[in-house]
Design a protein around this motif. Structure first.
Motif, mmCIF file in Angstrom:
data_model
loop_
_atom_site.group_PDB
_atom_site.id
_atom_site.type_symbol
_atom_site.label_atom_id
_atom_site.label_comp_id
_atom_site.label_asym_id
_atom_site.label_seq_id
_atom_site.Cartn_x
_atom_site.Cartn_y
_atom_site.Cartn_z
ATOM 1 N N LEU A 161 1.043 -1.281 0.004
ATOM 2 C CA LEU A 161 -0.002 -0.011 0.073
ATOM 3 C C LEU A 161 0.883 1.184 -0.023
ATOM 4 O O LEU A 161 0.713 2.149 -0.846
ATOM 5 N N VAL A 162 1.898 1.306 0.868
ATOM 6 C CA VAL A 162 2.748 2.668 0.973
ATOM 7 C C VAL A 162 3.701 2.600 -0.590
ATOM 8 O O VAL A 162 3.547 3.649 -0.857
ATOM 9 N N MET A 163 4.042 1.626 -1.024
ATOM 10 C CA MET A 163 4.713 1.782 -2.284
ATOM 11 C C MET A 163 3.994 2.077 -3.400
ATOM 12 O O MET A 163 3.971 2.964 -4.255
ATOM 13 N N GLY A 164 2.788 1.416 -3.402
ATOM 14 C CA GLY A 164 1.533 1.936 -4.477
ATOM 15 C C GLY A 164 1.172 3.477 -4.172
ATOM 16 O O GLY A 164 1.217 3.875 -5.420
ATOM 17 N N LEU A 165 0.804 3.827 -3.086
ATOM 18 C CA LEU A 165 0.595 5.163 -3.120
ATOM 19 C C LEU A 165 1.538 6.105 -3.241
ATOM 20 O O LEU A 165 1.385 7.299 -3.972
ATOM 21 N N VAL A 166 2.717 5.901 -2.610
ATOM 22 C CA VAL A 166 3.952 6.859 -3.047
ATOM 23 C C VAL A 166 4.482 7.150 -4.486
ATOM 24 O O VAL A 166 4.239 7.917 -5.166
ATOM 25 N N THR A 167 4.353 5.882 -5.133
ATOM 26 C CA THR A 167 4.452 6.063 -6.644
ATOM 27 C C THR A 167 3.551 6.536 -7.305
ATOM 28 O O THR A 167 3.767 7.228 -8.357
ATOM 29 N N TYR A 168 2.174 6.359 -6.953
ATOM 30 C CA TYR A 168 1.235 6.871 -7.355
ATOM 31 C C TYR A 168 1.360 8.356 -7.579
ATOM 32 O O TYR A 168 1.040 9.305 -8.364
ATOM 33 N N PHE A 169 1.608 9.037 -6.412
ATOM 34 C CA PHE A 169 1.506 10.354 -6.061
ATOM 35 C C PHE A 169 2.641 10.825 -6.952
ATOM 36 O O PHE A 169 2.872 12.009 -7.509
ATOM 37 N N VAL A 170 3.920 10.441 -6.751
ATOM 38 C CA VAL A 170 5.087 10.734 -7.524
ATOM 39 C C VAL A 170 4.828 11.163 -8.917
ATOM 40 O O VAL A 170 5.117 12.021 -9.704
ATOM 41 N N PHE A 171 4.414 9.852 -9.455
ATOM 42 C CA PHE A 171 4.156 9.827 -10.995
ATOM 43 C C PHE A 171 2.802 10.453 -11.467
ATOM 44 O O PHE A 171 2.899 11.509 -12.312
ATOM 45 N N ASP A 172 1.731 10.364 -10.831
ATOM 46 C CA ASP A 172 0.526 11.202 -11.066
ATOM 47 C C ASP A 172 0.559 12.536 -10.866
ATOM 48 O O ASP A 172 -0.019 13.437 -11.380
ATOM 49 N N ARG A 173 0.977 12.899 -9.779
ATOM 50 C CA ARG A 173 0.545 14.307 -9.133
ATOM 51 C C ARG A 173 2.004 15.041 -9.490
ATOM 52 O O ARG A 173 1.841 16.338 -9.765
ATOM 53 N N LEU A 174 3.130 14.624 -9.142
ATOM 54 C CA LEU A 174 4.443 15.243 -9.554
ATOM 55 C C LEU A 174 4.827 15.477 -10.819
ATOM 56 O O LEU A 174 5.189 16.543 -11.332
ATOM 57 N N PHE A 175 4.994 14.215 -11.369
ATOM 58 C CA PHE A 175 5.396 14.170 -12.950
ATOM 59 C C PHE A 175 4.247 14.343 -13.863
ATOM 60 O O PHE A 175 4.423 14.684 -15.059
ATOM 61 N N GLY A 176 2.871 14.419 -13.532
ATOM 62 C CA GLY A 176 2.073 14.559 -14.395
ATOM 63 C C GLY A 176 1.938 13.291 -15.392
ATOM 64 O O GLY A 176 1.097 13.494 -16.577
ATOM 65 N N ILE A 177 2.068 12.519 -15.020
ATOM 66 C CA ILE A 177 2.073 10.739 -15.822
ATOM 67 C C ILE A 177 0.669 10.151 -15.274
ATOM 68 O O ILE A 177 0.715 9.893 -14.222
ATOM 69 N N ASP A 178 -0.401 10.295 -16.012
ATOM 70 C CA ASP A 178 -1.296 9.654 -15.564
ATOM 71 C C ASP A 178 -1.337 8.223 -15.379
ATOM 72 O O ASP A 178 -1.184 7.289 -16.141
ATOM 73 N N LEU A 179 -1.637 7.650 -13.958
ATOM 74 C CA LEU A 179 -1.594 6.186 -13.720
ATOM 75 C C LEU A 179 -3.391 5.981 -13.495
ATOM 76 O O LEU A 179 -4.092 6.667 -12.981
ATOM 77 N N PRO A 180 -3.631 4.861 -13.840
ATOM 78 C CA PRO A 180 -5.081 4.519 -13.730
ATOM 79 C C PRO A 180 -5.579 4.700 -12.248
ATOM 80 O O PRO A 180 -4.898 4.044 -11.103
ATOM 81 N N PRO A 181 -6.638 5.492 -11.933
ATOM 82 C CA PRO A 181 -7.120 5.910 -10.428
ATOM 83 C C PRO A 181 -8.043 4.655 -9.848
ATOM 84 O O PRO A 181 -7.951 4.431 -8.892
ATOM 85 N N GLY A 182 -8.731 4.082 -11.039
ATOM 86 C CA GLY A 182 -9.521 2.886 -10.565
ATOM 87 C C GLY A 182 -10.766 3.204 -9.855
ATOM 88 O O GLY A 182 -11.210 4.541 -10.209
ATOM 89 N N TYR A 183 -11.460 2.553 -9.170
ATOM 90 C CA TYR A 183 -12.576 2.896 -8.179
ATOM 91 C C TYR A 183 -12.527 3.817 -7.384
ATOM 92 O O TYR A 183 -13.499 4.635 -7.287
ATOM 93 N N LEU A 184 -11.550 3.661 -6.486
ATOM 94 C CA LEU A 184 -11.530 4.779 -5.418
ATOM 95 C C LEU A 184 -10.381 5.971 -5.806
ATOM 96 O O LEU A 184 -9.217 5.818 -5.673
ATOM 97 N N ARG A 185 -10.986 6.980 -6.364
ATOM 98 C CA ARG A 185 -10.134 8.148 -6.652
ATOM 99 C C ARG A 185 -9.529 8.761 -5.570
ATOM 100 O O ARG A 185 -10.502 8.913 -4.505
ATOM 101 N N LEU A 186 -8.265 9.290 -5.411
ATOM 102 C CA LEU A 186 -7.668 9.808 -4.195
ATOM 103 C C LEU A 186 -8.249 11.529 -4.520
ATOM 104 O O LEU A 186 -7.955 11.923 -5.578
ATOM 105 N N ALA A 187 -8.633 12.127 -3.487
ATOM 106 C CA ALA A 187 -9.050 13.614 -3.446
ATOM 107 C C ALA A 187 -7.732 14.228 -3.366
ATOM 108 O O ALA A 187 -7.757 15.618 -3.752
ATOM 109 N N ILE A 188 -6.434 13.845 -2.937
ATOM 110 C CA ILE A 188 -5.408 14.782 -2.615
ATOM 111 C C ILE A 188 -4.650 14.954 -4.104
ATOM 112 O O ILE A 188 -4.516 14.099 -5.005
#
Length: 188
Positions: A161-188
């Motif tokens: 969970l920690v690895m997935g969330l950290v990687t998701y935030f780094v790539f999706d939010r910081l680098f702007g590389i869209d990763l699949p958000p899935g059913y549970l979209r994160l509000a942050i």
């Protein structure tokens, strides 16, 4: 002083068969590295004052793969090299007296974990777009840890969970590389 034992007739064939897999993998890595390197040269150069253009990273990956593949090919075809003094001291006059065998048998292949890891990887790739990156990564990490022998599922899920969330935030939010958000979209 005992006379050296004659080599068994099938000993050379057995050594050749043991080297077949590593040789094929080294050649494959070399071919992939060369393919990436050639493809990198086909990418058009970016205009302007770019210090690092669009072909820089593919060229680095291709050159690294080619170098690693070439080293692997050389090592698998030439075999291990030892200094002459070390080679002489490593071979006792009587292998039976030293408790060594002439040719150690390789460990048998464990196909079940390999097939299970392959199935988990395929499921990971297929489930990521609809389920989401960080959710799928969490389950995948815990599953792979279990296949490899871990007996602490809660710890594995938390690490995944920690690895997935950290990687998701780094790539999706910081680098702007869209990763699949899935059913549970994160509000942050």
């Amino acid at each position: 002083m005992t006379a050296p034992r004659a080599a068994r007739p099938h000993e050379g064939q057995q050594q050749q068969q043991q080297q077949l897999g590593p040789r094929a993998m080294a050649i494959f890595i070399l071919a992939v590295g060369l393919t990436v390197l050639i493809g990198a040269f086909l990418i058009p150069e970016g205009g302007g004052y770019q210090a690092v253009g669009p072909r820089s990273f593919p060229m680095l990956v291709g050159a690294s793969g080619t170098l690693i593949g070439a080293i692997g090919v050389v090592q698998t075809f030439l075999g291990p090299r030892r200094p002459a003094a070390q080679a002489k001291s490593a071979q006792p006059e009587d292998p039976a007296a030293a408790g060594e065998t002439e040719l150690d048998a390789p460990a048998p292949a464990r196909w079940r974990p390999t097939v299970m890891l392959l199935a988990a990887l395929i499921a990971y790739a297929l489930l990521m777009p609809p389920v989401g990156y960080w959710q799928t990564t969490t389950v995948f990490y815990a599953g792979v840890a279990r296949i490899q022998g871990s007996r602490k599922p809660l710890r594995d899920v938390l690490i995944g969970l920690v690895m997935g969330l950290v990687t998701y935030f780094v790539f999706d939010r910081l680098f702007g590389i869209d990763l699949p958000p899935g059913y549970l979209r994160l509000a942050i």
